[in-house]
Scaffold this motif. Structure first.
Motif, PDB file in Angstrom:
ATOM      1  N   LEU A 357       0.850  -1.189   0.000  1.00 47.01           N
ATOM      2  CA  LEU A 357       0.000   0.000   0.000  1.00 47.01           C
ATOM      3  C   LEU A 357       0.887   1.241   0.000  1.00 47.01           C
ATOM      4  CD1 LEU A 357      -2.948   1.055   0.182  1.00 47.01           C
ATOM      5  CD2 LEU A 357      -2.642   1.156   2.651  1.00 47.01           C
ATOM      6  N   ASN A 358       0.997   1.849  -1.160  1.00 43.77           N
ATOM      7  CA  ASN A 358       1.795   3.062  -1.293  1.00 43.77           C
ATOM      8  C   ASN A 358       0.929   4.130  -1.946  1.00 43.77           C
ATOM      9  OD1 ASN A 358       3.729   5.025  -1.588  1.00 43.77           O
ATOM     10  ND2 ASN A 358       4.746   4.037  -3.333  1.00 43.77           N
ATOM     11  N   LEU A 359       0.300   4.975  -1.122  1.00 43.49           N
ATOM     12  CA  LEU A 359      -0.614   5.997  -1.613  1.00 43.49           C
ATOM     13  C   LEU A 359      -0.006   7.393  -1.582  1.00 43.49           C
ATOM     14  CD1 LEU A 359      -3.936   4.862   0.127  1.00 43.49           C
ATOM     15  CD2 LEU A 359      -3.204   4.401  -2.216  1.00 43.49           C
ATOM     16  N   GLN A 360       1.193   7.514  -1.041  1.00 39.03           N
ATOM     17  CA  GLN A 360       1.789   8.834  -0.898  1.00 39.03           C
ATOM     18  C   GLN A 360       2.324   9.339  -2.242  1.00 39.03           C
ATOM     19  OE1 GLN A 360       1.290  10.447   1.952  1.00 39.03           O
ATOM     20  NE2 GLN A 360       0.203   8.550   2.451  1.00 39.03           N
ATOM     21  N   GLY A 371      -8.121   4.378   5.256  1.00 41.05           N
ATOM     22  CA  GLY A 371      -8.678   3.558   6.319  1.00 41.05           C
ATOM     23  C   GLY A 371      -7.858   2.328   6.654  1.00 41.05           C
ATOM     24  N   TYR A 372      -6.870   1.990   5.815  1.00 37.77           N
ATOM     25  CA  TYR A 372      -6.131   0.740   5.983  1.00 37.77           C
ATOM     26  C   TYR A 372      -4.624   0.975   6.001  1.00 37.77           C
ATOM     27  CZ  TYR A 372     -10.369  -1.987   5.229  1.00 37.77           C
ATOM     28  OH  TYR A 372     -11.622  -2.535   5.360  1.00 37.77           O
ATOM     29  N   ALA A 373      -3.908   0.006   6.557  1.00 35.35           N
ATOM     30  CA  ALA A 373      -2.452  -0.004   6.531  1.00 35.35           C
ATOM     31  C   ALA A 373      -1.986  -1.207   5.710  1.00 35.35           C
ATOM     32  CB  ALA A 373      -1.884  -0.101   7.954  1.00 35.35           C
ATOM     33  N   GLU A 374      -0.733  -1.197   5.339  1.00 36.76           N
ATOM     34  CA  GLU A 374      -0.181  -2.346   4.609  1.00 36.76           C
ATOM     35  C   GLU A 374      -0.336  -3.614   5.444  1.00 36.76           C
ATOM     36  OE1 GLU A 374       3.056  -1.618   1.682  1.00 36.76           O
ATOM     37  OE2 GLU A 374       4.208  -2.750   3.161  1.00 36.76           O
ATOM     38  N   ASN A 375      -0.693  -4.697   4.787  1.00 39.97           N
ATOM     39  CA  ASN A 375      -1.000  -5.996   5.396  1.00 39.97           C
ATOM     40  C   ASN A 375      -2.353  -6.009   6.104  1.00 39.97           C
ATOM     41  OD1 ASN A 375       1.454  -7.261   4.584  1.00 39.97           O
ATOM     42  ND2 ASN A 375       2.515  -6.179   6.247  1.00 39.97           N
ATOM     43  N   GLY A 376      -3.114  -4.936   5.938  1.00 42.77           N
ATOM     44  CA  GLY A 376      -4.473  -4.908   6.481  1.00 42.77           C
ATOM     45  C   GLY A 376      -5.406  -5.785   5.670  1.00 42.77           C
ATOM     46  N   TYR A 406      -1.210  11.094 -10.565  1.00 43.35           N
ATOM     47  CA  TYR A 406      -1.216  10.424  -9.256  1.00 43.35           C
ATOM     48  C   TYR A 406      -1.494   8.935  -9.408  1.00 43.35           C
ATOM     49  CZ  TYR A 406      -2.623   8.920  -4.634  1.00 43.35           C
ATOM     50  OH  TYR A 406      -2.725   8.218  -3.457  1.00 43.35           O
ATOM     51  N   PHE A 407      -2.543   8.584 -10.141  1.00 41.94           N
ATOM     52  CA  PHE A 407      -2.916   7.172 -10.242  1.00 41.94           C
ATOM     53  C   PHE A 407      -1.921   6.356 -11.063  1.00 41.94           C
ATOM     54  CE2 PHE A 407      -7.189   8.846  -9.082  1.00 41.94           C
ATOM     55  CZ  PHE A 407      -7.338   8.105  -7.916  1.00 41.94           C
ATOM     56  N   SER A 408      -1.055   7.018 -11.798  1.00 42.09           N
ATOM     57  CA  SER A 408      -0.033   6.284 -12.556  1.00 42.09           C
ATOM     58  C   SER A 408       1.156   5.903 -11.676  1.00 42.09           C
ATOM     59  CB  SER A 408       0.466   7.131 -13.736  1.00 42.09           C
ATOM     60  OG  SER A 408       1.234   8.236 -13.284  1.00 42.09           O
ATOM     61  N   GLU A 409       1.247   6.503 -10.472  1.00 45.96           N
ATOM     62  CA  GLU A 409       2.437   6.254  -9.658  1.00 45.96           C
ATOM     63  C   GLU A 409       2.192   5.499  -8.362  1.00 45.96           C
ATOM     64  OE1 GLU A 409       2.866  10.385  -7.076  1.00 45.96           O
ATOM     65  OE2 GLU A 409       3.784  10.309  -9.057  1.00 45.96           O
ATOM     66  N   ILE A 410       0.938   5.392  -7.900  1.00 45.32           N
ATOM     67  CA  ILE A 410       0.692   4.726  -6.616  1.00 45.32           C
ATOM     68  C   ILE A 410       0.599   3.212  -6.796  1.00 45.32           C
ATOM     69  CG2 ILE A 410      -0.473   6.738  -5.682  1.00 45.32           C
ATOM     70  CD1 ILE A 410      -3.121   5.113  -6.002  1.00 45.32           C
ATOM     71  N   GLU A 411       0.676   2.497  -5.670  1.00 44.66           N
ATOM     72  CA  GLU A 411       0.688   1.036  -5.723  1.00 44.66           C
ATOM     73  C   GLU A 411      -0.217   0.438  -4.638  1.00 44.66           C
ATOM     74  OE1 GLU A 411       5.065  -0.366  -6.933  1.00 44.66           O
ATOM     75  OE2 GLU A 411       5.066   1.075  -5.273  1.00 44.66           O
ATOM     76  N   ILE A 412      -1.110  -0.430  -5.056  1.00 45.39           N
ATOM     77  CA  ILE A 412      -1.893  -1.249  -4.124  1.00 45.39           C
ATOM     78  C   ILE A 412      -1.855  -2.668  -4.665  1.00 45.39           C
ATOM     79  CG2 ILE A 412      -4.106  -1.680  -2.994  1.00 45.39           C
ATOM     80  CD1 ILE A 412      -4.852   1.197  -3.389  1.00 45.39           C
ATOM     81  N   LEU A 415      -4.974  -7.430  -3.798  1.00 42.86           N
ATOM     82  CA  LEU A 415      -6.391  -7.584  -4.130  1.00 42.86           C
ATOM     83  C   LEU A 415      -6.723  -6.655  -5.295  1.00 42.86           C
ATOM     84  CD1 LEU A 415      -6.924  -4.795  -2.597  1.00 42.86           C
ATOM     85  CD2 LEU A 415      -7.868  -6.156  -0.746  1.00 42.86           C
ATOM     86  N   LYS A 416      -7.873  -6.860  -5.880  1.00 43.69           N
ATOM     87  CA  LYS A 416      -8.301  -6.003  -6.978  1.00 43.69           C
ATOM     88  C   LYS A 416      -8.824  -4.679  -6.416  1.00 43.69           C
ATOM     89  CE  LYS A 416      -9.700  -9.696 -10.160  1.00 43.69           C
ATOM     90  NZ  LYS A 416     -10.840 -10.280 -10.916  1.00 43.69           N
ATOM     91  N   THR A 417      -8.586  -3.591  -7.142  1.00 40.71           N
ATOM     92  CA  THR A 417      -9.171  -2.297  -6.792  1.00 40.71           C
ATOM     93  C   THR A 417      -9.789  -1.684  -8.041  1.00 40.71           C
ATOM     94  OG1 THR A 417      -7.304  -0.831  -7.313  1.00 40.71           O
ATOM     95  CG2 THR A 417      -7.258  -1.970  -5.158  1.00 40.71           C
ATOM     96  N   ASN A 418     -10.540  -0.613  -7.832  1.00 41.07           N
ATOM     97  CA  ASN A 418     -11.181   0.063  -8.962  1.00 41.07           C
ATOM     98  C   ASN A 418     -10.324   1.182  -9.535  1.00 41.07           C
ATOM     99  OD1 ASN A 418     -11.465   1.684  -6.709  1.00 41.07           O
ATOM    100  ND2 ASN A 418     -13.522   2.387  -7.227  1.00 41.07           N
ATOM    101  N   ILE A 419      -9.031   1.229  -9.217  1.00 40.93           N
ATOM    102  CA  ILE A 419      -8.162   2.271  -9.757  1.00 40.93           C
ATOM    103  C   ILE A 419      -8.115   2.241 -11.296  1.00 40.93           C
ATOM    104  CG2 ILE A 419      -5.732   3.005  -9.930  1.00 40.93           C
ATOM    105  CD1 ILE A 419      -5.523   2.504  -6.913  1.00 40.93           C
TER     106      ILE A 419
END
Length: 447
Positions: A357-360, A371-376, A406-412, A415-419
């Motif tokens: 989870l890298n949203l910064q 709402g979540y942390a990595e490994n959540g 922004y959405f080209s550089e973050i990482e989740i 699981l699947k997301t709607n990004i």
């Protein structure tokens, strides 16, 4: 107010804690067994287990939540959104116990929570409403007669419903026949009331809402509008403020109707008046949400105000921090993206563990309500909202381009997301032009 219990979970609990910390207010969190390791539990000054994962056995246990608040010396309870936020009995119990319910009073929640009753109240206040029934429909036969008079397509809605739950679009008599019992049953299961009503489905519509605020002194202001037309299953995914392609004259009518609606029920605290705007810029009242909205951050970003702080100040009995409408000004443009753990094509939930989870971001104007942390673990027990990304720019075009970057550089991962949905919608011509309607995701998914 020195100590507040937050009767919610996830990102909204963290969001409320953030403001309380800045104001020097102690916070009490409640959590289910499934949420024990969630960030909001650690962020609060104290936290207490409320029960097993199902909401009926945890976050909806109003009496138990109130007991904890009283035992721990809380002055007030903030319900967030969803869960108990629009529960009349809970709001009444909190007030009767001598605590502040950080929201409107129980009477207002009751008046506006009944969608059939709220239509009548708005009509009496000369607020335009969507053509439909002024009373509930008790049988399929009656529903068919009404629908034939109004004309298809229609929306079949639970009177006590909200948040997109308990409503379905019916294109024909056959569809209405197939859906009638199902909607009534869902209404009974989710809201304890199986009353349903019918509204005309407005085609080529935009879903526009106006943020309003009131206080005990009778001051009522609006904080402009949000466009919430990007929806799946009648639930919002992307919101923005201000709304593109709305004339100043239409906006003025929206603001006036929203303030009139608030005055009609002597509204106090945060509320949102939702409208449908048709292709001819005619406006129709949909409902009033008597709580803080999921999408409130876009309003905060373009006005510069902390709406949770305003809620607390009003609950304390103080007047609105800004009472003069002309003193509330717009600054730039903001977009909010709800990042869900779900399949971006089917919109089905995708629970699992967030392994990365890298949203910064180093981009300016980016706000993350997470709402979540990595490994959540995103469990199947709750809405799969992971975080909200709010992007602010000087102009709408700047906010859109910044969102793409922004959405080209973050990482989740994990699981699947709607990004992927966001990156595609940002390039849809109707979205770029600001002419999109509530049909935008249906049109996109058919490609």
């Amino acid at each position: 107010m020195k100590k507040i219990l937050i009767a919610n979970r996830g990102e909204i609990a963290s969001r409320i804690i953030h403001t309380c910390k800045r104001l020097g207010i102690e916070t009490i969190a409640i959590y289910s067994e499934a949420d024990e390791d969630m960030p909001f539990v650690k962020e609060a000054d104290s936290a207490f287990l409320i029960g097993p994962p199902p909401v009926q056995q945890s976050y909806l246990k109003g009496e138990e939540i109130l007991k904890i608040a009283l035992r721990e010396g809380a002055d007030g309870i903030h319900p967030g959104y969803g869960l108990l936020s629009e529960n009349v009995d809970f709001a009444s119990q909190v007030s009767e116990a001598g605590l502040k319910f950080i929201g409107p009073d129980a009477l207002t929640i009751s008046e506006m929570g009944d969608k059939v009753g709220s239509r009548s109240t708005m009509k009496a206040a000369s607020v335009p409403v969507v053509p439909g029934t002024d009373d509930g429909v008790d049988s399929l036969e009656e529903a068919m007669r009404v629908a034939k008079t109004i004309g298809y397509p229609i929306m079949l809605k639970a009177s006590a419903g909200g948040g997109g739950v308990g409503m379905v679009r019916c294109e024909s008599e056959q569809a209405l026949s197939q859906q009638f019992d199902s909607v009534k049953n869902r209404a009974k299961m989710y809201f304890g009331n199986d009353l349903v009503f019918i509204e005309k489905y407005i085609t080529n519509a935009r879903h526009i809402e106006v943020q309003i605020f009131g206080d005990d002194a009778g001051n009522i202001v609006h904080l402009f509008e949000r466009n919430c037309s990007v929806q799946r299953r009648n639930q919002k995914v992307i919101e923005e403020s201000p709304s593109p392609n709305l004339s100043d004259e239409t906006k003025s009518r929206l603001y006036q109707a929203a303030v009139d609606a608030a005055k009609a029920v002597n509204y106090k605290n945060a509320g949102t008046v939702e409208f449908i705007v048709d292709e001819n810029d005619e406006i129709y009242f949909l409902e009033m949400n008597t709580r803080l909205q999921v999408e409130h951050p876009v309003t905060e970003e373009v006005t510069g105000y902390d709406l949770v702080e305003w809620q607390i100040e009003v609950a304390r009995g103080n007047e609105l921090p800004v009472k003069n409408q002309d003193d509330i000004q717009l600054n730039g443009h903001a977009l909010e993206f709800r990042v869900y753990a779900e399949d971006p094509k089917t919109f089905m939930p995708s629970p699992g563990t967030i392994t990365k989870l890298n949203l910064q971001s180093e981009l300016d104007g980016i706000r993350i309500d997470n709402g979540y942390a990595e490994n959540g673990k995103v469990t199947p027990f709750y809405d799969p909202l992971i975080s909200k990304v709010i992007v602010h720019g000087k102009t709408r075009d700047e906010a859109i381009e910044k969102s793409k970057a922004y959405f080209s550089e973050i990482e989740i991962e994990g699981l699947k997301t709607n990004i992927p949905l966001f990156t595609e919608v940002l390039n849809v011509n109707s979205f770029k032009a600001g002419t999109y309607t509530t049909a935008i995701l249906n049109d996109w998914s058919k490609k």
